[in-house]
Design an enzyme around this catalytic site. Structure first.
Site, PDB file in Angstrom:
ATOM      1  N   GLY A 138     -13.384  -4.650  34.161  1.00 45.30           N
ATOM      2  CA  GLY A 138     -12.019  -4.819  34.641  1.00 45.30           C
ATOM      3  C   GLY A 138     -11.524  -3.601  35.376  1.00 45.30           C
ATOM      4  CG  ASP A 249     -21.787   6.125  25.266  1.00 46.88           C
ATOM      5  OD1 ASP A 249     -22.783   6.772  25.666  1.00 46.88           O
ATOM      6  OD2 ASP A 249     -21.282   5.187  25.910  1.00 46.88           O
ATOM      7  CE  LYS A 251     -21.936   7.317  29.101  1.00 46.93           C
ATOM      8  NZ  LYS A 251     -22.805   6.268  29.588  1.00 46.93           N
ATOM      9  CG  ASN A 254     -18.160   7.396  27.930  1.00 47.09           C
ATOM     10  OD1 ASN A 254     -17.863   6.655  28.871  1.00 47.09           O
ATOM     11  ND2 ASN A 254     -19.175   7.162  27.131  1.00 47.09           N
ATOM     12  CG  ASP A 267     -16.312   3.942  27.218  1.00 52.76           C
ATOM     13  OD1 ASP A 267     -16.367   3.017  26.390  1.00 52.76           O
ATOM     14  OD2 ASP A 267     -16.798   3.869  28.358  1.00 52.76           O
ATOM     15  CB  THR A 285     -26.179   7.263  28.157  1.00 50.80           C
ATOM     16  OG1 THR A 285     -24.954   6.542  28.163  1.00 50.80           O
ATOM     17  CG2 THR A 285     -26.723   7.373  29.552  1.00 50.80           C
TER      18      THR A 285
HETATM   19  N1  LIG Z   1      -6.366   6.336  30.829  1.00 55.59           N
HETATM   20  C1  LIG Z   1      -6.750   6.557  32.067  1.00 55.59           C
HETATM   21  N2  LIG Z   1      -6.097   7.450  32.845  1.00 55.59           N
HETATM   22  C2  LIG Z   1      -6.499   7.681  34.116  1.00 55.59           C
HETATM   23  N3  LIG Z   1      -7.554   7.055  34.699  1.00 55.59           N
HETATM   24  C3  LIG Z   1      -8.234   6.156  33.979  1.00 55.59           C
HETATM   25  C4  LIG Z   1      -7.867   5.864  32.631  1.00 55.59           C
HETATM   26  N4  LIG Z   1      -8.727   4.940  32.163  1.00 55.59           N
HETATM   27  C5  LIG Z   1      -9.585   4.677  33.146  1.00 55.59           C
HETATM   28  N5  LIG Z   1      -9.308   5.393  34.258  1.00 55.59           N
HETATM   29  C6  LIG Z   1     -10.015   5.350  35.532  1.00 55.59           C
HETATM   30  O1  LIG Z   1     -10.484   4.024  35.736  1.00 55.59           O
HETATM   31  C7  LIG Z   1     -11.899   3.997  35.804  1.00 55.59           C
HETATM   32  C8  LIG Z   1     -12.413   2.745  35.145  1.00 55.59           C
HETATM   33  O2  LIG Z   1     -12.196   2.855  33.762  1.00 55.59           O
HETATM   34  P1  LIG Z   1     -12.891   1.887  32.725  1.00 55.59           P
HETATM   35  O3  LIG Z   1     -12.576   2.386  31.375  1.00 55.59           O
HETATM   36  O4  LIG Z   1     -12.568   0.470  33.024  1.00 55.59           O
HETATM   37  O5  LIG Z   1     -14.400   1.959  33.069  1.00 55.59           O
HETATM   38  P2  LIG Z   1     -15.471   3.052  32.779  1.00 55.59           P
HETATM   39  O6  LIG Z   1     -15.330   3.545  31.397  1.00 55.59           O
HETATM   40  O7  LIG Z   1     -15.447   4.073  33.884  1.00 55.59           O
HETATM   41  O8  LIG Z   1     -16.771   2.203  32.985  1.00 55.59           O
HETATM   42  P3  LIG Z   1     -17.399   1.128  32.012  1.00 55.59           P
HETATM   43  O9  LIG Z   1     -16.632  -0.128  32.198  1.00 55.59           O
HETATM   44  O10 LIG Z   1     -18.770   1.057  32.534  1.00 55.59           O
HETATM   45  O11 LIG Z   1     -17.323   1.661  30.610  1.00 55.59           O
HETATM   46  C9  LIG Z   1     -12.365   5.281  35.145  1.00 55.59           C
HETATM   47  O12 LIG Z   1     -13.600   5.665  35.636  1.00 55.59           O
HETATM   48  C10 LIG Z   1     -11.235   6.250  35.516  1.00 55.59           C
HETATM   49  O13 LIG Z   1     -11.421   6.756  36.802  1.00 55.59           O
END
Ligand SMILES: Nc1ncnc2c1ncn2[C@@H]1O[C@H](COP(=O)(O)OP(=O)(O)OP(=O)(O)O)[C@@H](O)[C@H]1O
Length: 404
Positions: A138, A249, A251, A254, A267, A285
């Site tokens: 998402g 996890d 890294k 995250n 994460d 990972t």
């Molecule tokens: N709380 C937050 N504040 C600011 N930016 C955020 C926040 N959460 C997510 N993001 C931004 O949105 C992106 C997507 O976040 P999301 O948690 O959906 O995926 P991810 O952890 O990067 O990937 P995956 O879905 O593979 O775990 C992140 O890489 C970051 O750049």
């Protein structure tokens, strides 16, 4: 990133409600053409700007002011103004629309107040801003709670994709664990809600974005900056382990960075509540997996996070993970802890890395000693650092480390 740059980023906020509003007809806010976004934002924030002028502070974007306020506000205790006080502890996450779970004995040992019920939230409560990023399942948007102006990040997950990816259980665990955590170096999950197609997570906004991107941009961190981050990581992990939570996890991907440059572990999809301290699942990972999760022995405990902390320290200082290779070689090297710390790394930092990357989990340096290690003490002095490291007192963590 400087405050000025963050202001500029926040200034780019655009109304993006058509992307996330399930029922625009019912929404009080009309869909606004992207070209008019700046004007729309200005009118939506009139009230805040008036307050801003009254207080005669230097000109600053209102959303930035709120974000700073959020982060300075001890414990980030937020709830919309018209909401009832937090409901009594819940045993299940029943109303996310996902497969329900009967009970979770593990959650009983989390002694802090339970999060708000999903019934307390709905999408209309939020003004949706610019996209912050996209994950596997998402998108994440900058958002502002209409009534209080609280700035947060709203993560929108599609139920169909969660089901297809068979990660509903993982998400439920992530919600259950993360919403119960309160630490300045752990990203807050304020609550969640859902509609027929989507699950929404209300997250703390991490103003400086991804640590991974910062690291890739500069190649490697300076020793003071790396030490500061590792001290914050150790503080957050101490807190987690005290609550019997193993992250599993750790890294750079995250880890997010708050508006003051402080790190925020995020994460919790692979995290686990470990009342029995030993788990058997394979996760994480490859580069960061500890030997005990590769060598066929059937259990691991919270010491896996110590190994990952060692890998993280190495990657911060060297710019690449210590066992980086093709998958077969990586595994072979991990189980032998076969790595070399380059000469440009200081002897103190190399010592900490070697004390963390120890094959036998019980012989890894404990977190209580990590925060007192000479490399950490050399670079992290001063009251604010100590407060942040131990996680004691309020959650205000105002001294930045990114400027180093
Ligand atoms: N709380 C937050 N504040 C600011 N930016 C955020 C926040 N959460 C997510 N993001 C931004 O949105 C992106 C997507 O976040 P999301 O948690 O959906 O995926 P991810 O952890 O990067 O990937 P995956 O879905 O593979 O775990 C992140 O890489 C970051 O750049």
């Amino acid at each position: 990133m400087t405050l000025r740059q963050i202001e500029a980023r926040l200034g780019q906020i655009s109304i993006n409600e058509e992307n996330v509003n399930p029922n625009p007809a019912k929404s009080k806010t009309a869909i606004i053409p992207s070209g008019a976004a700046a004007a729309a934002l200005a009118s939506l924030q009139d009230k805040q700007q008036a307050q801003h002028r009254q207080q005669q502070e230097p000109a600053r974007h209102p959303l930035l002011k709120i974000a700073v306020h959020n982060q300075n506000n001890a414990n980030n205790q937020w709830r919309p103004s018209d909401m009832p006080p937090p409901s009594p502890p819940r045993k299940t996450i029943e109303s996310s629309g996902l497969e329900s779970r009967r009970s979770n004995p593990a959650s009983s040992s989390l002694s802090i107040p339970q999060p708000l019920s999903p019934r307390d939230f709905h999408l209309g409560m939020f003004e949706i801003g610019r996209p912050l990023g996209k994950g596997k399942f998402g998108r994440v948007y900058l958002a502002k709670e209409r009534k209080n102006g609280f700035v947060c990040a709203l993560k929108v997950l599609h139920k169909s994709e969660l089901q297809h990816g068979k990660v509903e259980k993982q998400l439920r665990r992530e919600i259950e664990i993360q919403s119960n955590l309160r630490h300045p170096n752990i990203l807050r999950l304020f609550g969640h809600f859902h509609d027929s197609k989507r699950v929404f997570l209300i997250l703390e906004f991490a103003g400086q974005g991804e640590l991974y991107k910062m690291l890739r941009k500069v190649g490697k961190f300076s020793e003071p900056r790396a030490a500061e981050y590792i001290a914050q990581m150790a503080a957050a992990l101490m807190y987690l382990h005290k609550k019997h939570v193993i992250h599993r996890d750790i890294k750079p991907e995250n880890i997010l960075v708050g508006i003051h440059g402080e790190i925020k572990i995020s994460d919790f999809g692979w995290s686990v509540h470990a009342p029995n301290s030993r788990r058997t699942t394979m996760c994480g990972t490859l580069d960061y997996l500890p030997p005990e999760m590769l060598n066929g022995s059937n259990f691991h405990n919270e010491k896996v996070d110590l190994w990952s902390l060692g890998v993280l320290t190495y990657e911060f200082l060297v710019g690449a993970a210590p066992f980086e290779d093709n998958p077969v070689e990586t595994q072979r090297r991990i189980v032998k802890a076969d790595m070399k710390v380059p000469d440009f790394v200081s002897p103190e930092a190399a010592d900490l890395i070697r004390k963390l990357l120890v094959i036998k989990p019980d012989q890894r340096i404990p977190l209580e000693e990590v925060v007192k290690h000479p490399w950490i003490l050399k670079h992290c002095t001063g009251r604010s650092n100590i407060t942040r490291r131990t996680g004691s007192g309020s959650s205000s963590s105002s001294s930045g480390s990114s400027s180093k």
